[in-house]
Design a protein around this motif. Structure first.
Motif, PDB file in Angstrom:
ATOM      1  N   LEU A 114       0.770  -1.229  -0.042  1.00  0.00           N
ATOM      2  CA  LEU A 114       0.103   0.125  -0.089  1.00  0.00           C
ATOM      3  C   LEU A 114       0.812   1.359   0.053  1.00  0.00           C
ATOM      4  O   LEU A 114       0.638   2.235  -0.445  1.00  0.00           O
ATOM      5  CB  LEU A 114      -0.897  -0.057   1.117  1.00  0.00           C
ATOM      6  CG  LEU A 114      -1.932  -1.206   1.116  1.00  0.00           C
ATOM      7  CD1 LEU A 114      -2.904  -1.119   2.527  1.00  0.00           C
ATOM      8  CD2 LEU A 114      -2.925  -1.090   0.140  1.00  0.00           C
ATOM      9  N   TYR A 115       1.865   1.340   0.796  1.00  0.00           N
ATOM     10  CA  TYR A 115       3.008   2.411   0.577  1.00  0.00           C
ATOM     11  C   TYR A 115       4.286   2.081   1.192  1.00  0.00           C
ATOM     12  O   TYR A 115       4.346   0.899   2.109  1.00  0.00           O
ATOM     13  CB  TYR A 115       2.391   3.664   1.468  1.00  0.00           C
ATOM     14  CG  TYR A 115       1.774   3.439   3.058  1.00  0.00           C
ATOM     15  CD1 TYR A 115       3.033   3.469   3.962  1.00  0.00           C
ATOM     16  CD2 TYR A 115       0.775   3.375   3.409  1.00  0.00           C
ATOM     17  CE1 TYR A 115       2.722   3.297   5.233  1.00  0.00           C
ATOM     18  CE2 TYR A 115       0.564   3.261   4.788  1.00  0.00           C
ATOM     19  CZ  TYR A 115       1.535   3.341   5.670  1.00  0.00           C
ATOM     20  OH  TYR A 115       1.194   2.974   7.146  1.00  0.00           O
ATOM     21  N   THR A 116       5.065   2.910   0.884  1.00  0.00           N
ATOM     22  CA  THR A 116       6.562   2.475   1.386  1.00  0.00           C
ATOM     23  C   THR A 116       7.075   3.787   1.896  1.00  0.00           C
ATOM     24  O   THR A 116       8.391   3.967   1.834  1.00  0.00           O
ATOM     25  CB  THR A 116       7.409   2.019  -0.002  1.00  0.00           C
ATOM     26  OG1 THR A 116       7.408   2.970  -0.943  1.00  0.00           O
ATOM     27  CG2 THR A 116       6.780   0.626  -0.281  1.00  0.00           C
ATOM     28  N   TRP A 117       6.482   4.954   2.098  1.00  0.00           N
ATOM     29  CA  TRP A 117       6.923   6.183   2.469  1.00  0.00           C
ATOM     30  C   TRP A 117       6.652   6.669   3.607  1.00  0.00           C
ATOM     31  O   TRP A 117       5.996   7.830   4.071  1.00  0.00           O
ATOM     32  CB  TRP A 117       6.713   7.027   1.317  1.00  0.00           C
ATOM     33  CG  TRP A 117       5.161   7.099   0.877  1.00  0.00           C
ATOM     34  CD1 TRP A 117       4.123   7.631   1.534  1.00  0.00           C
ATOM     35  CD2 TRP A 117       4.613   6.243  -0.054  1.00  0.00           C
ATOM     36  NE1 TRP A 117       2.864   7.317   1.119  1.00  0.00           N
ATOM     37  CE2 TRP A 117       3.131   6.498  -0.120  1.00  0.00           C
ATOM     38  CE3 TRP A 117       5.275   5.238  -1.332  1.00  0.00           C
ATOM     39  CZ2 TRP A 117       2.390   5.860  -0.872  1.00  0.00           C
ATOM     40  CZ3 TRP A 117       4.247   4.991  -1.982  1.00  0.00           C
ATOM     41  CH2 TRP A 117       3.082   5.156  -2.090  1.00  0.00           C
ATOM     42  N   ALA A 118       6.867   5.874   4.646  1.00  0.00           N
ATOM     43  CA  ALA A 118       6.712   6.136   6.071  1.00  0.00           C
ATOM     44  C   ALA A 118       7.978   6.342   6.779  1.00  0.00           C
ATOM     45  O   ALA A 118       8.222   5.523   7.689  1.00  0.00           O
ATOM     46  CB  ALA A 118       5.820   5.408   6.829  1.00  0.00           C
ATOM     47  N   VAL A 264       9.480   2.122   6.955  1.00  0.00           N
ATOM     48  CA  VAL A 264       8.577   1.060   7.207  1.00  0.00           C
ATOM     49  C   VAL A 264       7.506   1.065   6.045  1.00  0.00           C
ATOM     50  O   VAL A 264       7.201   2.182   5.394  1.00  0.00           O
ATOM     51  CB  VAL A 264       7.952   0.962   8.467  1.00  0.00           C
ATOM     52  CG1 VAL A 264       8.832   0.578   9.619  1.00  0.00           C
ATOM     53  CG2 VAL A 264       6.890   2.276   8.530  1.00  0.00           C
ATOM     54  N   SER A 265       6.904  -0.172   5.380  1.00  0.00           N
ATOM     55  CA  SER A 265       6.029  -0.050   4.596  1.00  0.00           C
ATOM     56  C   SER A 265       4.696  -0.664   4.948  1.00  0.00           C
ATOM     57  O   SER A 265       4.815  -1.540   5.922  1.00  0.00           O
ATOM     58  CB  SER A 265       6.383  -0.496   3.240  1.00  0.00           C
ATOM     59  OG  SER A 265       6.768  -1.961   3.327  1.00  0.00           O
ATOM     60  N   ALA A 266       3.627  -0.598   4.621  1.00  0.00           N
ATOM     61  CA  ALA A 266       2.308  -1.450   4.828  1.00  0.00           C
ATOM     62  C   ALA A 266       1.796  -2.128   3.404  1.00  0.00           C
ATOM     63  O   ALA A 266       1.872  -1.673   2.405  1.00  0.00           O
ATOM     64  CB  ALA A 266       1.192  -0.464   5.393  1.00  0.00           C
ATOM     65  N   GLN A 267       1.400  -3.348   3.924  1.00  0.00           N
ATOM     66  CA  GLN A 267       0.767  -4.213   3.042  1.00  0.00           C
ATOM     67  C   GLN A 267      -0.467  -4.898   3.292  1.00  0.00           C
ATOM     68  O   GLN A 267      -0.887  -4.555   4.635  1.00  0.00           O
ATOM     69  CB  GLN A 267       1.536  -5.342   3.013  1.00  0.00           C
ATOM     70  CG  GLN A 267       2.957  -5.246   1.903  1.00  0.00           C
ATOM     71  CD  GLN A 267       4.239  -4.954   2.910  1.00  0.00           C
ATOM     72  OE1 GLN A 267       4.395  -5.511   3.821  1.00  0.00           O
ATOM     73  NE2 GLN A 267       4.706  -3.837   2.495  1.00  0.00           N
TER      74      GLN A 267
END
Length: 329
Positions: A114-118, A264-267
């Protein structure tokens, strides 16, 4: 490269399923485990619901609040939720049986990244940095400084990653305390007040670039963004299976240089034994209606199908893999 949790025979079956168009009569009533009622994950829950509804009218994806990604591992494993958002580092801890897990949990399969930009951002009071000659995070250990640092709440994975970053530079929480400093733990919303009120010298937390809390902090006191070395980044990446991230020089006018850190990223995850047609349909809904996820927040604008397909920590469900393969990823 996308990995699969099953053999080629199952993949072949999933490819056949993926080639069949969704039935207009098909509806789903799914539970998505997220985190707090507010925040980005709740917005993503709304976007996922909208994407599934668009492909399968009459469907509902209900957002269930929880303690976050670590809690969601167990909730997904025991069937409380059908799909769940989990950080890559949390999934890594689960499959290795690290705390807080008492044993490995390997029942998860990836549906989409979902994102990789945190990124983990080390934001320091500029006066403290100047007084002590801090230009990199490693300087804290080299100079053995009595610095006061705030990490995220205990039990939050980014708090553990922050501690790992400090360990990697040779400045563990115990060492910092021995040098006369301290490590505090506070929620993201409290950290700005702590550094603004001079109760801590630096915060180390996972935050979207140019997050409103950072803008508010920088408008009240002078701050500096501190980079880590490539060696430090690699140590943390090896431990948590997360990624490098460079905060660009254009991000903040008070930090006019590229700044290396980790992120961190979220999946989105499903159980390994989830119905293949269901996974096919959910993945197709997300890839065909990615605009529904992009629109939930400005931070989600970079999301596209390619990024959805690029998770590496946990293998993809074969039915999801088939969708991405058909799209050329």
């Amino acid at each position: 490269m996308i990995k699969s949790v099953v053999g080629t025979a199952t993949v072949a079956i999933s490819l056949v399923l993926a080639s069949v168009g969704p039935s207009s009569a098909q509806t789903y009533n799914l539970t998505l485990c997220g985190a707090s009622p507010g925040g980005l994950w709740s917005l993503l829950g709304a976007g996922i619901d909208a994407a599934v509804k668009k492909s399968f009218p009459g469907s509902t994806v209900t957002y269930q609040t929880s303690g976050g990604g670590l809690a969601n591992v167990g909730l997904l494993d025991n069937g409380t939720c059908d799909i769940a958002i989990i950080h890559d580092a949390e999934a890594k801890a689960a499959i290795q049986g690290l705390e807080p897990f008492s044993a490995p949990i390997d029942s998860m399969s990836t549906i989409a990244q979902l994102y990789t930009w945190a990124p983990m951002q080390a934001i320091i009071n500029a006066d403290y940095a100047e007084e002590n000659g801090i230009s990199t995070l490693e300087d804290i250990a080299t100079k053995q400084l009595p610095i006061r640092i705030v990490l995220n709440r205990r039990g939050n994975i980014v708090s553990d990653i922050g501690a790992s970053m400090l360990n990697a530079i040779g400045a563990s929480p115990d060492q910092i305390e021995a040098w006369g400093g301290s490590i505090q733990y506070a929620a993201s919303g409290e950290q700005g007040d702590l550094i603004r009120d001079r109760r801590v010298d630096m915060l180390l937390n996972s935050l979207f670039v140019n997050h409103s809390s950072i803008r508010e902090l920088a408008s009240s006191i002078d701050v500096k963004l501190v980079p880590i070395s490539d060696e430090t980044a690699q140590k943390v990446i090896d431990e948590w299976d997360i990624q490098r991230f460079t905060v660009p020089s254009s991000a903040y006018d008070w930090s006019p240089q590229d700044t290396l850190t980790v992120t961190v990223s979220a999946q989105l995850f499903v159980r390994n034994d989830a119905d293949a047609q269901l996974v096919t349909d959910i993945t197709r809904a997300l890839t065909e209606n990615s605009v529904e996820l992009q629109g939930v927040h400005n931070a989600m604008a970079p999301l596209d199908v390619k990024l959805m397909s690029e998770a590496t920590t946990v293998p993809y469900h074969p039915a999801a893999q088939a969708i991405y393969a058909a799209a050329g990823y």
